[in-house]
Write an enzyme that holds these catalytic residues in place. Structure first.
Site, PDB file in Angstrom:
ATOM      1  N   ARG A  77       0.861  -1.187   0.000  1.00  0.00           N
ATOM      2  CA  ARG A  77       0.000   0.000   0.000  1.00  0.00           C
ATOM      3  C   ARG A  77       0.896   1.235   0.000  1.00  0.00           C
ATOM      4  O   ARG A  77       1.685   1.428   0.927  1.00  0.00           O
ATOM      5  CB  ARG A  77      -0.899  -0.005   1.236  1.00  0.00           C
ATOM      6  CG  ARG A  77      -1.701   1.255   1.327  1.00  0.00           C
ATOM      7  CD  ARG A  77      -2.748   1.266   2.428  1.00  0.00           C
ATOM      8  NE  ARG A  77      -3.379   2.557   2.373  1.00  0.00           N
ATOM      9  CZ  ARG A  77      -3.459   3.412   3.374  1.00  0.00           C
ATOM     10  NH1 ARG A  77      -3.024   3.094   4.571  1.00  0.00           N
ATOM     11  NH2 ARG A  77      -3.994   4.591   3.209  1.00  0.00           N
ATOM     12  N   HIS A 121      -3.253  10.768   0.208  1.00  0.00           N
ATOM     13  CA  HIS A 121      -2.727  10.605   1.572  1.00  0.00           C
ATOM     14  C   HIS A 121      -2.090  11.937   1.975  1.00  0.00           C
ATOM     15  O   HIS A 121      -0.906  12.029   2.258  1.00  0.00           O
ATOM     16  CB  HIS A 121      -1.729   9.444   1.625  1.00  0.00           C
ATOM     17  CG  HIS A 121      -1.489   8.894   3.003  1.00  0.00           C
ATOM     18  ND1 HIS A 121      -1.548   7.551   3.302  1.00  0.00           N
ATOM     19  CD2 HIS A 121      -1.171   9.502   4.173  1.00  0.00           C
ATOM     20  CE1 HIS A 121      -1.277   7.356   4.589  1.00  0.00           C
ATOM     21  NE2 HIS A 121      -1.031   8.528   5.139  1.00  0.00           N
ATOM     22  N   GLU A 166      -7.878   8.288   5.740  1.00  0.00           N
ATOM     23  CA  GLU A 166      -8.249   8.908   7.015  1.00  0.00           C
ATOM     24  C   GLU A 166      -8.803  10.327   6.900  1.00  0.00           C
ATOM     25  O   GLU A 166      -8.160  11.290   7.328  1.00  0.00           O
ATOM     26  CB  GLU A 166      -7.039   8.915   7.950  1.00  0.00           C
ATOM     27  CG  GLU A 166      -6.507   7.526   8.236  1.00  0.00           C
ATOM     28  CD  GLU A 166      -5.358   7.541   9.243  1.00  0.00           C
ATOM     29  OE1 GLU A 166      -4.875   8.629   9.586  1.00  0.00           O
ATOM     30  OE2 GLU A 166      -4.960   6.462   9.683  1.00  0.00           O
ATOM     31  N   ASN A 299      -7.754   1.412   9.620  1.00  0.00           N
ATOM     32  CA  ASN A 299      -6.484   1.636  10.307  1.00  0.00           C
ATOM     33  C   ASN A 299      -6.744   1.604  11.802  1.00  0.00           C
ATOM     34  O   ASN A 299      -7.702   2.216  12.282  1.00  0.00           O
ATOM     35  CB  ASN A 299      -5.893   3.005   9.948  1.00  0.00           C
ATOM     36  CG  ASN A 299      -5.455   3.079   8.500  1.00  0.00           C
ATOM     37  OD1 ASN A 299      -5.471   2.082   7.793  1.00  0.00           O
ATOM     38  ND2 ASN A 299      -5.049   4.264   8.066  1.00  0.00           N
ATOM     39  N   TYR A 301      -4.706   1.826  15.664  1.00  0.00           N
ATOM     40  CA  TYR A 301      -3.503   1.956  16.492  1.00  0.00           C
ATOM     41  C   TYR A 301      -3.796   1.785  17.978  1.00  0.00           C
ATOM     42  O   TYR A 301      -3.021   1.184  18.711  1.00  0.00           O
ATOM     43  CB  TYR A 301      -2.843   3.326  16.269  1.00  0.00           C
ATOM     44  CG  TYR A 301      -2.217   3.425  14.903  1.00  0.00           C
ATOM     45  CD1 TYR A 301      -0.944   2.939  14.676  1.00  0.00           C
ATOM     46  CD2 TYR A 301      -2.918   3.966  13.828  1.00  0.00           C
ATOM     47  CE1 TYR A 301      -0.359   2.996  13.419  1.00  0.00           C
ATOM     48  CE2 TYR A 301      -2.353   4.027  12.560  1.00  0.00           C
ATOM     49  CZ  TYR A 301      -1.071   3.533  12.370  1.00  0.00           C
ATOM     50  OH  TYR A 301      -0.510   3.583  11.121  1.00  0.00           O
ATOM     51  N   GLU A 357      -3.532  -0.189   8.065  1.00  0.00           N
ATOM     52  CA  GLU A 357      -2.409   0.297   8.876  1.00  0.00           C
ATOM     53  C   GLU A 357      -2.589  -0.245  10.277  1.00  0.00           C
ATOM     54  O   GLU A 357      -3.680  -0.214  10.834  1.00  0.00           O
ATOM     55  CB  GLU A 357      -2.384   1.825   8.979  1.00  0.00           C
ATOM     56  CG  GLU A 357      -1.907   2.540   7.765  1.00  0.00           C
ATOM     57  CD  GLU A 357      -1.930   4.058   7.936  1.00  0.00           C
ATOM     58  OE1 GLU A 357      -1.751   4.561   9.071  1.00  0.00           O
ATOM     59  OE2 GLU A 357      -2.136   4.739   6.922  1.00  0.00           O
TER      60      GLU A 357
HETATM   61  C1  GCO Z   1      -2.018   8.186  10.004  1.00  0.00           C
HETATM   62  C2  GCO Z   1      -1.420   7.995   8.665  1.00  0.00           C
HETATM   63  C3  GCO Z   1       0.000   7.571   8.665  1.00  0.00           C
HETATM   64  C4  GCO Z   1       0.739   7.779   9.951  1.00  0.00           C
HETATM   65  C5  GCO Z   1       0.531   6.632  10.905  1.00  0.00           C
HETATM   66  C6  GCO Z   1       1.228   6.802  12.238  1.00  0.00           C
HETATM   67  O1  GCO Z   1      -2.726   7.323  10.482  1.00  0.00           O
HETATM   68  O2  GCO Z   1      -1.789   9.215  10.631  1.00  0.00           O
HETATM   69  O3  GCO Z   1      -2.169   7.248   7.784  1.00  0.00           O
HETATM   70  O4  GCO Z   1       0.494   8.362   7.639  1.00  0.00           O
HETATM   71  O5  GCO Z   1       2.084   7.924   9.721  1.00  0.00           O
HETATM   72  O6  GCO Z   1      -0.805   6.486  11.171  1.00  0.00           O
HETATM   73  O7  GCO Z   1       0.753   7.919  12.909  1.00  0.00           O
END
Ligand code: GCO
Length: 455
Positions: A77, A121, A166, A299, A301, A357
């Site tokens: 990606r 992006h 995002e 995505n 985190y 992600e």
């Molecule tokens: C985001 C983006 C990425 C970042 C990653 C870490 O989620 O902010 O898609 O470009 O680098 O997530 O923060």
């Protein structure tokens, strides 16, 4: 399927984005992006760095594809830089800019790696920002023009397409909090920005399908489950608020064709809207936004723990002290990935889901023997993959996983200080150095199995 085995055909990938890795910001006719402008202003990037050279991927891309082959990856990606394709955002196409992606796609295919380009992006051409950027409805036609320029060149070989990465970050961080380009702090504007992003997405989906028969098209959303700090009505409401503003504001229009009423009311109460009407929504918009998708890119985190603050508004991101935090200050919370997948499947039912992600920032030194022992990253990946696998076993149509990120790179307003890569980069030579997580992930991709990390 054995206990830690993923289904046959599950895609293992790596993820990056153009502005974060390419560099060569002034080469071969590339125009200026809003991130070039933003990063050049003193104080905007925490470590004072700029994306001018970044990982020099524009020159080292062959080597980077070899790294992915070495990890047995089946998908990559990446994103396409709009200012390389249309230096002024619109009008004259810069075919040299497209040549770069053309060659990249050919070599990926040769290596058996499926390309998953993202059209946007975050590197908007500066000249479009000068005309109002995402706050102006005019941008929708420009985005479709850009997507056509790209699909006409690559559509004979590329099947999977992502429109935006995002939208929440673009609208909120870029136009409400001001810590991302273009650095605006205007909540009312950010609502219009979000709408224009979504609407441009819907139009682009239709245009990509016209240009590329058989295309698989999706959008990538960041997902963050919100949990109340206590079960008090105020904290529960704070969690509802965050979930609405972060997750549902995007998923509801895309999958249900409407904005969530409770968030409209929150925004009105906060003075961001003058009434319960959304002035930027025109007849027919919601049908276009909710154009059927082939997949959702998710995505993930971390989660957010919410509490009502002293001023009556929810407080952002309360860290939970007993859990580990990454260098971003984000809590390690793998169950949140399981919950997000289940929730999206249950509430929105996209036909296919990719985790586009997932990863963690940790700064680990190079050991005297030359290795980088990033055990915490391995553990993070392992726990999250096992959480994803649980959701898969319970029927979530998860088709692939993309590790963020292939390389340590330009982490937006935080510069190069936050390291998400499977590979580190030697700042002086630009050489890529595999971390232990790279070997570990390569083994996952080769065996389709998530082993316990050998720490
Ligand atoms: C985001 C983006 C990425 C970042 C990653 C870490 O989620 O902010 O898609 O470009 O680098 O997530 O923060």
């Amino acid at each position: 399927m054995g206990e830690n085995k993923f289904p046959r055909g599950f895609l293992w990938g790596g993820a990056t984005s153009s502005q974060q890795i390419e560099g060569a910001t002034r080469e071969d006719g590339r125009g200026k992006s809003i991130w070039d402008t933003f990063a050049a202003i003193e104080g905007n990037i925490e470590d004072g760095s700029t994306p001018e050279v970044a990982c020099d991927h524009y020159h080292r891309w062959r080597e980077d594809i070899d790294l992915m082959s070495g990890l047995n990856l089946g998908a990559y990606r990446f994103s396409i830089a709009w200012p390389r394709v249309l230096p002024n955002g619109s009008g004259q196409v810069n075919s040299t800019g497209l040549d770069f992606y053309d060659a990249l796609v050919d070599k990926l295919l040769e290596a058996g790696i499926q390309p998953f380009p993202t059209l946007y992006h975050w590197d908007l051409p500066q000249s479009l920002q000068d005309q109002g950027g995402w706050a102006s409805r005019e941008i929708i036609a420009r985005f479709v023009e850009y997507s056509q320029a790209v699909t006409r060149r690559l559509g004979d070989r590329v099947q999977n397409w992502v429109t935006h990465n995002e939208p929440w970050c673009i609208a909120t961080l870029g136009h409400e909090e001001g810590c991302h380009a273009p650095g605006h702090k205007n909540p009312t504007e950010s609502l219009a920005v979000a709408h224009h992003l979504l609407l441009s997405h819907g139009h682009a989906v239709q245009s990509i399908r016209q240009e590329v028969p058989g295309a698989q098209v999706g959008i990538v959303n960041i997902h963050c489950p919100a949990h109340p700090l206590t079960l008090s009505p105020d904290d529960l409401n704070a969690a509802r608020w965050f979930d609405g503003f972060f997750n549902r504001w995007y998923l509801d229009p895309i999958f249900k064709g409407k904005y969530p009423e409770d968030v409209i009311e929150d925004r009105r109460a906060a003075g961001h809207l003058t009434s319960g009407e959304l002035p930027f929504v025109k007849d027919g918009d919601m049908a276009i936004i909710s154009t059927h998708l082939d997949f959702l890119g998710l995505n993930y985190y971390s989660r957010s723990v919410q509490q009502k603050g002293p001023d009556g508004n929810p407080l952002p991101h309360i860290p939970v002290p007993e859990n580990e935090l990454t260098d971003m200050g984000w809590e390690v919370f793998p169950e949140g990935l399981y919950d997000s997948l289940k929730r999206v499947h249950h509430d929105y039912n996209p036909p296919q889901i990719y985790i586009m992600e997932n990863g963690a920032a940790y700064d680990d030194p190079i050991s005297p023997d030359g290795s980088i022992k990033d055990d915490r990253r391995i553990t993070y990946y392992q726990q999250h993959l096992l959480a994803a696998q649980r959701a898969l076993l319970e029927g979530v149509p998860l088709k692939g996983y993309f590790a963020w990120s292939l390389l340590d790179n330009f982490e937006w307003g935080l510069g190069f200080a936050k390291k998400f890569g499977l590979f580190a980069m030697d700042k002086t030579t630009g050489n890529r150095i595999p971390k232990n997580s790279a070997y570990w992930y390569g083994n996952v991709a080769a065996t389709n199995t998530v082993d316990a990390p050998h720490l």
